[in-house]
Write a protein that holds these residues in place. Structure first.
Motif, PDB file in Angstrom:
ATOM      1  N   TRP A  69       0.839  -1.198   0.000  1.00  0.00           N
ATOM      2  CA  TRP A  69       0.000   0.000   0.000  1.00  0.00           C
ATOM      3  C   TRP A  69       0.878   1.253   0.000  1.00  0.00           C
ATOM      4  N   GLY A  70       1.966   1.232   0.765  1.00  0.00           N
ATOM      5  CA  GLY A  70       2.869   2.377   0.816  1.00  0.00           C
ATOM      6  C   GLY A  70       3.484   2.694  -0.531  1.00  0.00           C
ATOM      7  N   LEU A  71       3.845   1.661  -1.284  1.00  0.00           N
ATOM      8  CA  LEU A  71       4.377   1.888  -2.629  1.00  0.00           C
ATOM      9  C   LEU A  71       3.324   2.506  -3.537  1.00  0.00           C
ATOM     10  N   GLY A  72       2.084   2.031  -3.403  1.00  0.00           N
ATOM     11  CA  GLY A  72       1.007   2.633  -4.177  1.00  0.00           C
ATOM     12  C   GLY A  72       0.762   4.071  -3.776  1.00  0.00           C
ATOM     13  N   ALA A  73       0.825   4.353  -2.466  1.00  0.00           N
ATOM     14  CA  ALA A  73       0.625   5.721  -1.979  1.00  0.00           C
ATOM     15  C   ALA A  73       1.739   6.638  -2.480  1.00  0.00           C
ATOM     16  N   PHE A  74       2.965   6.120  -2.564  1.00  0.00           N
ATOM     17  CA  PHE A  74       4.062   6.925  -3.110  1.00  0.00           C
ATOM     18  C   PHE A  74       3.784   7.314  -4.563  1.00  0.00           C
ATOM     19  N   ARG A  82      -1.297  -2.643 -10.438  1.00  0.00           N
ATOM     20  CA  ARG A  82       0.149  -2.468 -10.605  1.00  0.00           C
ATOM     21  C   ARG A  82       0.496  -1.873 -11.962  1.00  0.00           C
ATOM     22  N   PHE A  83       0.008  -2.501 -13.026  1.00  0.00           N
ATOM     23  CA  PHE A  83       0.342  -2.011 -14.365  1.00  0.00           C
ATOM     24  C   PHE A  83      -0.368  -0.702 -14.676  1.00  0.00           C
ATOM     25  N   MET A  84      -1.524  -0.485 -14.081  1.00  0.00           N
ATOM     26  CA  MET A  84      -2.226   0.780 -14.302  1.00  0.00           C
ATOM     27  C   MET A  84      -1.475   1.943 -13.647  1.00  0.00           C
ATOM     28  N   LEU A  85      -0.952   1.708 -12.436  1.00  0.00           N
ATOM     29  CA  LEU A  85      -0.173   2.755 -11.768  1.00  0.00           C
ATOM     30  C   LEU A  85       1.088   3.088 -12.565  1.00  0.00           C
ATOM     31  N   ALA A  86       1.793   2.056 -13.018  1.00  0.00           N
ATOM     32  CA  ALA A  86       3.024   2.295 -13.775  1.00  0.00           C
ATOM     33  C   ALA A  86       2.730   2.977 -15.106  1.00  0.00           C
ATOM     34  N   VAL A 110       9.793   2.095  -9.993  1.00  0.00           N
ATOM     35  CA  VAL A 110       9.622   1.549  -8.644  1.00  0.00           C
ATOM     36  C   VAL A 110       8.361   0.696  -8.560  1.00  0.00           C
ATOM     37  N   THR A 111       7.288   1.162  -9.164  1.00  0.00           N
ATOM     38  CA  THR A 111       6.026   0.419  -9.144  1.00  0.00           C
ATOM     39  C   THR A 111       6.170  -0.931  -9.828  1.00  0.00           C
ATOM     40  N   PHE A 155       8.744  -3.339  -7.681  1.00  0.00           N
ATOM     41  CA  PHE A 155       8.546  -3.725  -6.280  1.00  0.00           C
ATOM     42  C   PHE A 155       7.094  -3.929  -5.852  1.00  0.00           C
ATOM     43  N   LEU A 156       6.148  -3.301  -6.521  1.00  0.00           N
ATOM     44  CA  LEU A 156       4.756  -3.428  -6.084  1.00  0.00           C
ATOM     45  C   LEU A 156       4.216  -4.818  -6.396  1.00  0.00           C
ATOM     46  N   ARG A 157       3.485  -5.384  -5.454  1.00  0.00           N
ATOM     47  CA  ARG A 157       2.831  -6.673  -5.671  1.00  0.00           C
ATOM     48  C   ARG A 157       1.354  -6.535  -5.326  1.00  0.00           C
ATOM     49  N   GLU A 158       0.527  -7.271  -6.055  1.00  0.00           N
ATOM     50  CA  GLU A 158      -0.906  -7.233  -5.832  1.00  0.00           C
ATOM     51  C   GLU A 158      -1.333  -8.369  -4.905  1.00  0.00           C
ATOM     52  N   SER A 159      -2.482  -8.204  -4.299  1.00  0.00           N
ATOM     53  CA  SER A 159      -3.027  -9.234  -3.438  1.00  0.00           C
ATOM     54  C   SER A 159      -3.317 -10.507  -4.229  1.00  0.00           C
ATOM     55  N   PRO A 160      -2.875 -11.675  -3.750  1.00  0.00           N
ATOM     56  CA  PRO A 160      -3.206 -12.928  -4.438  1.00  0.00           C
ATOM     57  C   PRO A 160      -4.703 -13.146  -4.566  1.00  0.00           C
ATOM     58  N   ASN A 161      -5.463 -12.725  -3.561  1.00  0.00           N
ATOM     59  CA  ASN A 161      -6.918 -12.881  -3.626  1.00  0.00           C
ATOM     60  C   ASN A 161      -7.507 -12.081  -4.777  1.00  0.00           C
ATOM     61  N   ALA A 162      -6.936 -10.895  -5.025  1.00  0.00           N
ATOM     62  CA  ALA A 162      -7.492 -10.020  -6.051  1.00  0.00           C
ATOM     63  C   ALA A 162      -7.083 -10.454  -7.448  1.00  0.00           C
TER      64      ALA A 162
END
Length: 425
Positions: free
Chosen positions: A25-30, A88-92, A193-194, A197-204
């Motif tokens: 979440w912190g990486l996404g917030a960054f 992840r890919f949308m943020l990047a 960085v996204t 290092f960013l990983r998505e929830s396995p459930n999602a």
């Protein structure tokens, strides 16, 4: 119907440890902080833009109006894309688009390509916030989502600080091209960085698939039929538009041209919105989580406070006193955190697999209202032919019909949402 239960993060907690959700979440917030910096950067560059491109107030307003128009109308397709492809890919991708737009703006010497650059920034920005919301919904249990959503919005305000102080200083000291090229480099770094290092929830991500025309149609239709989404839409329409109107384009020209402050002082004034917004975000995070049945009353209160403060400022004889400007900015600061109330409506009634689409509808509302207000102010200033104090006071009055429409629609759908039961397709 709620979107998830408290046990949702069991799989991801087991795999990544208890700090995994906070880390990702912190990486996404960054990434979102950098997006807000991109979004608000033009707000401190309006006066320089009038000189660089030799333009008047109407054309100047087009920079931000087109940016937010693209942002608003991209929300639904972006929401659909997030539901199917993940955040992840949308943020990047969004960070890469924002960097590209800033490069175009940095190298432009005429208005048309520069306006196009801001539109590209708007498209990239559109991919940011609701991607982080989806990340938050999938990594955290439902009882924690309101607090994490408000915290995300709160951290986003630091992007406003980055544009109001270091970016503004770089712009004034080193010039237009250096400032916007630097912001482009930072955005490319955010994308890297996204991706790394960013990983998505396995459930999602476990059940994600390529969207079909039928699935898109069913998704949009199901979300649209839910009045909770439309309640969230009009709640988002009502609270942040005045904040965006002031901080993204017209605040600095008003403070410099009409109130007589220096550019540095005007940019510094905008940090009041950030600091006060951080406090408001903490308070609203508590209120939305502890009092979910009083969300609509919160929206009414925020809109009433903003409209009343603006009315006093516009009716004040002569220049607005500094104390009243500070009070106005503090009141406006609640608009950003207050806009997140709209998403809280959605999370009470819309399932998690459709929350990205619902967020897309809702997140476009405040920016659509904002761009109407921004263009309205620009047209009124152009019609009066000056940046005088009187001209600004008349122009800022265009906000009141926008509040009136929003409050009436919130009241309408607040009545309907209590009668609605989700029919899952």
């Amino acid at each position: 119907m709620t979107s998830s239960g408290d046990s949702l993060p069991t799989l991801q907690t087991r795999r990544w440890g208890r700090f995994g959700p906070i880390l990702f979440w912190g990486l996404g917030a960054f990434a979102y902080i950098i997006a807000v910096t991109n979004r608000t950067s033009f707000g401190v560059a309006g006066i320089e833009a009038t000189h660089r491109f030799n333009i008047g107030p109407t054309v100047l307003s087009l920079f931000t109006v087109l940016q937010l128009l693209v942002y608003a109308f991209a929300q639904i397709p972006v929401g659909l894309a997030i539901d199917h492809f993940g955040p992840r890919f949308m943020l990047a991708g969004g960070a890469i688009l924002m960097a590209s737009g800033q490069l175009l703006l940095a190298t432009s010497h005429s208005a048309p390509p520069a306006i196009l650059g801001r539109a590209v920034v708007g498209l990239g920005d559109a991919m940011s916030f609701i991607s982080v919301l989806r990340l938050t919904t999938s990594w955290f249990p439902v009882n924690k989502v309101p607090q994490m959503t408000q915290l995300t919005g709160l951290l986003g305000w630091f992007g406003q600080i980055l544009s109001a102080i270091p970016f503004a200083a770089l712009l004034h000291l080193r010039g237009w091209s250096t400032a916007f090229n630097t912001l482009a480099i930072v955005s490319f770094a955010s994308a890297a960085v996204t991706l790394l290092f960013l990983r998505e929830s396995p459930n999602a991500s476990a059940h994600r698939s390529w969207p079909t025309k039928k699935s898109i149609s069913e998704n949009v239709s199901a979300v649209w039929r839910n009045p909770a989404m439309r309640l969230g839409f009009w709640s988002h329409w009502t609270t942040p538009f005045s904040t965006n109107l002031f901080t993204l384009i017209w605040g600095v020209p008003f403070l410099v041209k009409a109130e007589g402050y220096s550019k540095y002082a005007a940019s510094s004034f905008l940090t009041i919105v950030v600091v006060a917004g951080a406090v408001a975000g903490l308070i609203l995070a508590y209120l939305t989580s502890r009092h979910p049945t009083h969300l609509t009353q919160m929206t009414y209160s925020i809109a009433a406070a903003q409209a009343l403060t603006w009315a006093i400022a516009l009716l004040w004889p002569g220049r607005v006193p500094g104390v009243l400007i500070v009070i106005l900015l503090v009141t406006l600061s609640v608009g950003g955190p207050g806009s997140l109330i709209g998403f809280a409506h959605a999370r009470r009634w819309i399932p998690v697999e459709r929350i990205g689409t619902a967020d897309g509808f809702i997140n476009g509302a405040g920016f659509l209202a904002g761009l109407i207000g921004m263009l309205g102010v620009g047209v009124m200033l152009q019609w009066q032919g000056s940046y005088s104090l009187t001209a600004f006071k008349i122009a800022f009055a265009v906000q009141f019909p926008i509040w009136a429409i929003g409050v009436m629609q919130v009241a309408r759908y607040n009545r309907k949402v209590g009668e609605f039961k989700w029919q899952d397709s």
